[in-house]
Design a protein around this motif. Structure first.
Motif, short mmCIF file in Angstrom:
data_model
loop_
_atom_site.label_atom_id
_atom_site.label_comp_id
_atom_site.label_asym_id
_atom_site.label_seq_id
_atom_site.Cartn_x
_atom_site.Cartn_y
_atom_site.Cartn_z
N THR A 391 0.66 -0.88 -0.14
CA THR A 391 -0.07 -0.19 -0.21
C THR A 391 0.80 1.21 0.01
OG1 THR A 391 -1.40 -1.11 1.71
CG2 THR A 391 -1.78 0.90 1.34
N ILE A 392 2.06 1.35 0.40
CA ILE A 392 3.31 2.55 0.82
C ILE A 392 4.23 1.37 0.77
CG2 ILE A 392 1.75 3.40 2.66
CD1 ILE A 392 4.13 2.45 4.64
N ARG A 393 5.41 2.78 -0.37
CA ARG A 393 6.81 2.52 -0.71
C ARG A 393 7.34 2.34 0.53
NH1 ARG A 393 5.54 5.02 -5.67
NH2 ARG A 393 5.68 2.96 -7.52
N THR A 394 8.59 1.53 1.02
CA THR A 394 9.32 1.69 1.96
C THR A 394 10.60 2.81 1.22
OG1 THR A 394 9.33 -0.10 2.39
CG2 THR A 394 7.91 0.77 3.49
N TYR A 395 11.74 2.50 2.55
CA TYR A 395 12.90 3.39 2.13
C TYR A 395 14.06 3.01 3.12
CZ TYR A 395 12.43 8.55 3.97
OH TYR A 395 11.96 8.57 4.77
N TYR A 396 15.05 2.79 2.59
CA TYR A 396 16.09 2.67 3.71
C TYR A 396 17.62 2.55 2.79
CZ TYR A 396 18.54 1.99 8.45
OH TYR A 396 18.48 2.31 9.45
N ALA A 397 18.76 2.69 3.25
CA ALA A 397 20.42 2.50 2.51
C ALA A 397 20.94 1.13 2.89
CB ALA A 397 20.79 3.97 2.26
N ARG A 398 21.49 0.81 1.26
CA ARG A 398 22.33 -0.71 1.57
C ARG A 398 24.24 -0.12 2.37
NH1 ARG A 398 21.13 -0.52 -3.47
NH2 ARG A 398 24.08 -0.47 -4.24
N MET A 399 23.75 0.34 3.78
CA MET A 399 24.75 0.60 4.82
C MET A 399 26.01 -0.42 5.45
SD MET A 399 26.10 2.75 6.92
CE MET A 399 24.97 4.50 6.91
N TYR A 400 25.41 -1.50 4.55
CA TYR A 400 26.54 -2.13 4.68
C TYR A 400 27.13 -2.21 3.77
CZ TYR A 400 25.05 -5.07 0.76
OH TYR A 400 24.19 -5.14 -0.65
N GLU A 401 27.30 -0.92 2.54
CA GLU A 401 28.90 -1.73 1.54
C GLU A 401 29.26 -0.08 2.44
OE1 GLU A 401 25.95 -1.79 -2.60
OE2 GLU A 401 26.31 0.58 -1.63
N ALA A 402 29.00 1.06 3.11
CA ALA A 402 29.80 1.57 4.19
C ALA A 402 30.90 1.27 5.17
CB ALA A 402 28.99 3.35 4.32
N LYS A 403 29.38 0.20 4.94
CA LYS A 403 30.37 -0.25 7.09
C LYS A 403 31.52 -1.10 6.71
CE LYS A 403 27.63 0.53 10.62
NZ LYS A 403 28.13 1.54 11.67
N PHE A 404 31.27 -2.15 5.00
CA PHE A 404 32.50 -2.60 4.99
C PHE A 404 34.25 -2.35 4.41
CE2 PHE A 404 35.08 -3.83 0.54
CZ PHE A 404 34.92 -4.99 1.49
N LEU A 405 33.50 -0.73 3.56
CA LEU A 405 35.23 -0.18 3.96
C LEU A 405 35.23 0.43 5.09
CD1 LEU A 405 33.64 2.43 1.14
CD2 LEU A 405 35.31 0.54 1.19
N MET A 406 34.72 0.63 6.51
CA MET A 406 35.05 0.84 7.15
C MET A 406 35.83 0.02 8.37
SD MET A 406 34.01 4.38 8.32
CE MET A 406 34.52 4.79 6.65
N GLY A 407 35.24 -1.57 7.63
CA GLY A 407 36.21 -2.54 8.62
C GLY A 407 37.27 -2.39 8.07
N ALA A 408 37.56 -2.09 6.39
CA ALA A 408 39.22 -2.60 6.02
C ALA A 408 39.86 -1.76 6.51
CB ALA A 408 38.43 -2.56 4.53
N ALA A 535 5.62 -6.11 -2.45
CA ALA A 535 5.79 -4.96 -1.32
C ALA A 535 7.32 -4.38 -1.48
CB ALA A 535 6.43 -5.04 -0.20
N GLN A 536 7.45 -2.90 -2.17
CA GLN A 536 7.96 -2.17 -2.45
C GLN A 536 9.01 -1.42 -1.76
OE1 GLN A 536 8.26 0.82 -5.96
NE2 GLN A 536 7.87 -0.32 -6.94
N ASN A 537 10.33 -2.13 -1.59
CA ASN A 537 11.72 -1.38 -0.77
C ASN A 537 12.49 -0.82 -1.95
OD1 ASN A 537 11.46 -3.60 2.62
ND2 ASN A 537 10.09 -2.83 1.05
N LEU A 538 11.99 0.93 -1.66
CA LEU A 538 13.41 1.20 -2.39
C LEU A 538 14.84 1.39 -1.66
CD1 LEU A 538 10.98 4.57 -3.68
CD2 LEU A 538 12.20 1.98 -3.99
N TRP A 539 16.33 0.26 -1.37
CA TRP A 539 17.32 0.40 -1.21
C TRP A 539 18.48 0.15 -1.82
CZ3 TRP A 539 19.73 -5.03 0.00
CH2 TRP A 539 20.42 -5.36 0.68
#
Length: 640
Positions: A391-408, A535-539
């Protein structure tokens, strides 16, 4: 009457033949054939009560099971003694009803008859909804299967409600049901509360089935019932007509048609790419926003002074104000910390002409769905991930990509083999960020151990624990609230004299996300984008600009060069933290030749990488605020 026996027998014969064609057992199943004594932890006598007829599925012991087909209809000939007894019982049931309770054994929310098979058969033939039964519950031995965990949740629910028939396909739903109707999860309910829930569920079941709900195999009646009351409330089943219930169902029918797997994680903003003119002729109503000014409302759970999360979204709002200037008009509603306040804010925004609403907390997801149903022309998006609403769209960001860089980066800056990682609580996407950080650290130093802490546990001080364990390089929260004096955010190091030196931080650039959405509304692609049952999640991730990293000048150029190389690989798709061989603490997840993990596998992973030292605590170990958010947004309990 023998005529009714013959009619029942035809139903039994049809079920018998169908089972044979499908290679299934054609008679009633016997519970004693399905379980062993060692499978049972306890036997509890519950007394006499009404139980749902449709949940009676077999017999307790072998014997008369072959007198019935699997649907409890008779299959013996009309001249048998059995047929005569069945017919006599039918006549008595029609004139007087069935008085004597049957005896059943309940196992995993299903009933198996010890005494009273013919009474069940006659009742099912007559279309009865329930039957009086003396119930003996067989408690299964606890294990880690989802079905077992859900059943034990039901047992706790039954202790307070005394209600059979409401079953769910996912964990945590009995708790959610109690919260929605305002009833205790630990103290027995009063008679009125039990009767109201039972009456509401029965009315819903009747209307839902008549509308075709029986054909939706991906969810239980309990799942559908919970969706309905999340949106409309319990009173919308108790104090309205069946016609009104059916109309409400029609408005949200697609919510029932999708299954748990029908969640579309949209990773590329190209979904909003403006179509070419030749195709626009097929969408004459989707020419984009034609008003003078696009009215946009931002609903905040907290305010910018106490919440870094709200502050980040406010930065995004300020960014789009600068980009679009007088083409848009934005307004904020801070401190909407309850569903009631959030709903009132949306109502006020709509009254003032809002065309687009962003609700910036997962706490507001149910309120957002309610608003979408209430205001069908309103464009509304909720900031959460893996939420099963279309009924709605939801949204978030793929923070794991940045966390991968932070781990390195963390492993590059740490002289030893141990780094720290603090997270608030586990929800969808959290374990992906933890594991990506751990994998990034392993790439630089294969001996790296990541000490995992949770900041929202009861009576725990993660800073002191890191100090005791000698951890000096730490991945903390992304940001701290603007007026809170603290440098413990991003990746930082604690010096010998207790000073904090910031190295880098991942950042949400919500302004870039909001720019994408607003441009899609202006050009019409927002309304043209996929409107399937999923259900459409913008990620969105690094490649969209919605997340990025900031590095301090104190980081050596060699480390910066490494991070830039890895970042470039993620941007262009040649590098993913979850490519190649992966190991959890329990063993191999996939070998080096296996395909890259899908977006769904990543966002819902339930394992910890093999170099993570820590565990996923149980729900009750977290504080009240964390538990509430975990129940709403999805509690990710580790499989390890």
């Amino acid at each position: 009457m023998i005529d009714d026996y013959l009619a029942a027998k035809r139903l039994g014969d049809a079920a018998y033949r169908k089972a044979l064609v499908l290679g299934q057992y054609p008679f009633l199943s016997a519970l004693d054939d399905m379980i062993r004594p060692e499978d049972i932890a306890a036997e509890n006598r519950l007394g006499t009560m009404e139980i749902p007829i449709e949940d009676i599925v077999g017999t307790k012991t072998r014997g008369r099971q072959e007198s019935f087909a699997s649907n409890f209809m008779p299959i013996l000939g009309p001249k048998t003694e059995f047929a005569g007894k069945w017919s006599s019982l039918y006549d008595a049931a029609v004139s007087e009803g069935i008085r004597d309770p049957i005896l059943v054994y309940e196992y995993m929310n299903r009933f198996y008859v010890q005494e009273g098979n013919k009474r069940v058969s006659v009742s099912k033939y007559n279309g009865a909804v329930s039957i009086a039964a003396s119930v003996v519950r067989l408690m299964p031995v606890r294990d880690d299967t989802k079905e077992n965990k859900i059943y034990y949740e039901f047992v706790e629910f039954f202790k307070v409600s005394g209600i059979y028939g409401i079953s769910f396909s996912m964990e945590g739903q009995y708790r959610r049901l109690c919260e929605l109707i305002g009833q205790s999860q630990t103290e027995p309910w009063d008679t009125e509360a039990r009767q109201n829930l039972k009456a509401a569920f029965d009315r819903f079941t009747d209307v839902f089935k008549k509308k075709g709900g029986d054909g939706l195999k991906e969810l239980t009646l309990g799942d559908a019932f919970l969706i309905y009351i999340k949106i409309y409330g319990l009173d919308a089943l108790l104090n309205v007509s069946n016609t009104a219930i059916e109309q409400n169902l029609s408005k949200i029918w697609n919510e029932f048609k999708k299954g748990a797997s029908d969640i579309s994680l949209v990773e590329n903003p190209d979904i909003f790419r403006k179509s070419s003119g030749i195709f626009d002729i097929f969408n004459p109503g989707d020419k984009g926003f034609t008003g003078k000014t696009l009215e946009i409302a931002f609903i905040y759970e907290k305010n910018t002074e106490i919440s870094s999360w709200t502050f980040q979204h406010e930065l995004g709002r300020n960014y789009i104000d600068g980009i679009f200037k007088d083409r848009i008009h934005t307004v904020t509603y801070p401190d909407c910390q309850t569903p009631e306040k959030a709903a009132a804010a949306i109502d006020e925004a709509v009254e003032k002409g809002a065309d687009l609403v962003f609700t910036t907390s997962s706490m507001m997801v149910d309120v957002s769905v309610q608003a979408a149903v209430k205001y069908p022309k309103l464009r509304i998006l909720n900031c959460s991930v893996n939420t099963a609403y279309n009924t709605i769209r939801t949204y978030y960001a793929r923070m794991y990509e940045a966390k991968f860089l932070m781990g390195a980066l963390a492993a590059s800056m740490e002289e030893g083999d141990d780094v720290g990682y603090v997270e608030a609580f586990p929800q969808y996407g959290t374990l992906a960020s933890i594991n990506a950080f751990a994998i990034g650290a392993q790439l630089v130093n294969p001996r790296t151990r990541v000490h995992l802490k949770w900041s929202q546990l009861h009576d725990r001080a993660w800073q002191e624990e890191f100090l005791t364990e000698g951890i000096h390089t730490i991945s903390g929260p992304e940001l701290t609230p603007p007026k809170m004096i603290s440098r413990e955010f991003g990746v930082y190091q604690v010096t010998a004299d207790g000073q904090v030196q910031n190295l880098a931080t991942p950042v949400f650039d919500w302004g870039k996300f909001y720019e994408i959405i607003i441009r899609s509304v202006f050009d019409g692609s927002f309304d043209r984008a996929d409107k399937s049952n999923a259900a459409q999640n913008l990620w969105f991730g690094l490649s969209s600009g919605v997340i990025d990293i900031i590095m301090s000048n104190t980081v050596p150029y060699t480390v910066k060069k490494l991070i830039h190389i890895l970042r470039h690989g993620i941007l262009y798709g040649s590098i993913s933290p979850f490519d190649g061989e992966l190991h959890s603490r329990e063993g191999l997840i996939k070998d080096e030749n296996s395909l890259r993990l899908s977006a769904e596998d990543i966002v819902s992973m339930r394992w910890l990488n093999d170099n993570v030292l820590g565990r996923i605590p149980k729900l009750e170990e977290f504080n009240d605020t964390a538990r509430e958010l975990m129940q709403i947004s999805g509690f990710m309990e580790s499989s390890n």
